[in-house]
Design an enzyme around this catalytic site. Structure first.
Site, PDB file in Angstrom:
ATOM      1  N   GLN A 140       0.818  -1.215   0.000  1.00 15.97           N
ATOM      2  CA  GLN A 140       0.000   0.000   0.000  1.00 15.97           C
ATOM      3  C   GLN A 140       0.850   1.261   0.000  1.00 15.97           C
ATOM      4  OE1 GLN A 140      -1.536  -1.008   4.085  1.00 15.97           O
ATOM      5  NE2 GLN A 140      -1.320   1.215   4.393  1.00 15.97           N
ATOM      6  N   CYS A 151      -5.049   0.776   3.959  1.00 11.22           N
ATOM      7  CA  CYS A 151      -5.079  -0.631   4.381  1.00 11.22           C
ATOM      8  C   CYS A 151      -6.491  -1.196   4.367  1.00 11.22           C
ATOM      9  CB  CYS A 151      -4.466  -0.769   5.768  1.00 11.22           C
ATOM     10  SG  CYS A 151      -5.262   0.257   7.033  1.00 11.22           S
ATOM     11  N   HIS A 208      -5.418  -0.516  12.152  1.00 16.54           N
ATOM     12  CA  HIS A 208      -4.882  -1.087  10.914  1.00 16.54           C
ATOM     13  C   HIS A 208      -5.777  -2.239  10.466  1.00 16.54           C
ATOM     14  CE1 HIS A 208      -1.993  -1.881   7.834  1.00 16.54           C
ATOM     15  NE2 HIS A 208      -1.542  -3.014   8.346  1.00 16.54           N
ATOM     16  N   ASN A 216      -0.587  -9.001   5.663  1.00 17.01           N
ATOM     17  CA  ASN A 216      -0.478  -7.551   5.718  1.00 17.01           C
ATOM     18  C   ASN A 216      -0.384  -6.989   4.296  1.00 17.01           C
ATOM     19  OD1 ASN A 216      -0.274  -5.010   6.820  1.00 17.01           O
ATOM     20  ND2 ASN A 216       1.691  -5.337   7.832  1.00 17.01           N
TER      21      ASN A 216
END
Length: 556
Positions: free
Chosen positions: A358, A364, A504, A524
């Site tokens: 990202q 995110c 997040h 992630n």
């Protein structure tokens, strides 16, 4: 009157000409190493034998021990580290790792005092309790201050040693400050305290204090042969290289880091600031890896970013409402009595698309959303599809999302349902790493019928849902330890798990157990340079960091 002035001048001259006492060649010391700018305070114990060219330094109460032996096992010596190793198969197994010196890089003992005290000059005294002249036990006398300065290429490094005013050599503290005159700021600082200091002779050390195999045997080579034996490692290396203030292992590491990640800075000032940040993070990771943690850390492509820049990558809007979004269904397992396996990993089935990056953008939430839909698409149609995060960033403002400035998964779901689908990455266009203009595409669109949330903070419910498909989840990723995770089971005691703690958005793709530690497998969106190829094993203990607090899944 003139006689009094003369006496005073003679007294001042005598004080200024005071010589530093001779330090013992063999000693035991214990205290702390602190790096103020990195917020690290690390306890140590040191056994130093300068006569025999050997040393042992323990940190964190023996969690890590480093031996530097000048004459063993061969003529060029060796460095041995006794540490607790955590890998993908074992947790906290004690191991001895050793690398031998060579003719071009012999190993010598590592002192916790400057090697050459002759360079220091007396610069004054401070009273007990002032500056670094701390009061310890019965030792409450003032301290004499001795300083050495080394300048090179616009930098001035100042080394200051505080000695108790006693008849024997009693160090109290050692302060190092690196200052860049060009930019008017410091780039490195640490303080070593000597809470206990005892002189020794050749027979007063415990018999096996310098034998690493006494703790664990046998000693083996370092796994990646990366250990350097040309210089001491850690903070104490500054005591070894005071005559070379501009050359150290961290600067070499920073050069390698820039080359590996293609880092280019716009000015000398930015280069200086980035190197200072990198140095602080280098010290932090080294210190954390000496603790007995269930995971290991490493420097990655984020190592030159400020805390503010890293915070920009955590774009999940803090919201108490997200655990009960208005359009969500409540997850109901198809079979509540299903036998829960010890481990489950959707990556093996092919249901997880590749890790993406990202960049420095708080998007995110869009990667978490598309990740959940991509996995659901695979499970329904048997093939992977890559969806457009940029589509959500550009077009879902009306539902509360703010592109690079944050958003929520359920707001993205609501937009997708309302607008009959989300575009593929190929049809919408590339991810821009910034806000863009919304535009429509005809086909193809991937639609969702609905979405559901699991019971808030219910680990068991989240596991049942995860057995059906990967979940979009939110976590507390605000801690520095998360930014430099490498492998092992990540557990952060300071992590929050309440809705307002979560900052997040990620994707849960499985679960398992390693060395008795239950974990989630989390994908992630910080590239494959981060973590374990972009993934992290996050502890399930007490819903650490909130993985189960706000979990959602989609229905196609």
């Amino acid at each position: 009157m003139w006689a009094s002035v003369a006496v005073l001048c003679l007294a001042m001259a005598a004080a200024n000409s005071q010589e530093i006492p001779k330090a013992p060649s063999m000693y035991y010391a214990s205290g702390t190493i602190s790096l103020p700018y990195a917020e690290i305070v690390e306890p140590y114990e040191a056994y130093i034998d300068g006569v025999g060219d050997r040393s042992r330094i323990d940190t964190y109460g023996g969690l890590a021990s480093q031996y530097q032996l000048g004459h063993a096992p061969g003529p060029y010596g060796s460095i041995s580290k006794v540490v607790y190793e955590t890998t993908e198969t074992v947790v906290n197994k004690r191991a001895c790792l050793q690398v031998n010196g060579s003719a071009g890089g012999p190993v010598h003992f590592q002192p916790v005092l400057p090697r050459n005290l002759d360079q220091f000059v007396f610069t004054g005294e401070v009273q007990a309790g002032e500056r670094f002249c701390t009061k310890t036990g019965l030792a409450s006398s003032a301290c004499n201050v001795f300083t050495y300065e080394a300048s090179q290429l616009g930098r001035t490094n100042t080394y200051t040693l505080y000695l108790r005013q006693t008849t024997d050599f009693q160090p109290v503290a050692f302060h190092y400050l690196g200052f860049n005159r060009l930019f008017g700021s410091h780039y490195d600082e640490y303080v070593v305290t000597y809470e206990r200091f005892v002189s020794h002779n050749s027979t007063s050390f415990p018999g096996k204090v310098f034998v690493p195999e006494a703790l664990v045997a046998p000693c083996t080579g370092f796994p990646d042969n990366s250990a350097s034996v040309t210089r001491p490692t850690g903070v104490f290396s500054r005591l070894h290289t005071m005559d070379e203030p501009d050359v150290d292992e961290i600067e070499k590491s920073f050069s390698d880091f820039k080359a590996k990640h293609g880092k280019v800075y716009t000015s000398d000032k930015e280069h200086f600031e980035r190197s200072r940040i990198y140095r602080a993070n280098h010290h932090y990771v080294e210190s954390m890896n000496r603790r007995k943690l269930t995971y290991r850390m490493k420097l990655n492509h984020l190592a030159d970013l400020t805390s503010g820049e890293r915070r920009m990558m955590r774009g999940r809007k803090r919201s108490a409402e997200s655990i009960s979004p208005p359009g969500a269904q409540v997850f109901k397992p198809a079979n509540a009595n299903v036998q829960i396996p010890e481990a489950h990993d959707w990556r093996i089935a092919g249901a997880v698309t590749p890790v993406k990056d990202q960049a420095i953008c708080g998007s995110c939430w869009s990667f978490s959303t598309t990740g959940a839909i991509e996995s659901a698409y695979f499970l329904k149609y048997g093939k992977q599809v890559l969806l457009s995060q940029q589509n959500l960033m550009d077009c879902s403002w009306g539902y509360g999302n703010n592109a690079c400035d944050g958003g929520l998964q359920y707001e993205a779901y609501e937009w997708i349902v309302k607008h009959a689908g989300i575009a593929t990455a190929e049809s919408y266009g590339p991810y821009l790493m910034q806000d863009g203009k919304c535009h429509k595409v005809r086909t193809p669109l991937v639609t969702i019928k609905s979405y559901a949330h699991t019971a808030p903070s219910n680990v068991s419910d989240a596991i049942l849902a995860l057995l059906q498909q990967p979940l979009a989840v939110s976590i507390d990723a605000s801690h520095q330890s998360f930014g430099f995770y490498s492998h092992g089971v990540y557990y952060e005691p300071e992590c929050g798990n309440q809705p307002m703690d979560l900052d997040h958005a990620v994707l849960a793709v499985g679960f398992g157990t390693l060395g008795g530690e239950d974990y989630w497998i989390v994908k992630n969106s910080w590239s494959t340079h981060w973590g374990n190829d972009g993934f992290v094993l996050m502890s399930r203990k007490d819903n650490n960091c909130g993985v189960a607090t706000d979990a959602t899944l989609v229905h196609l």
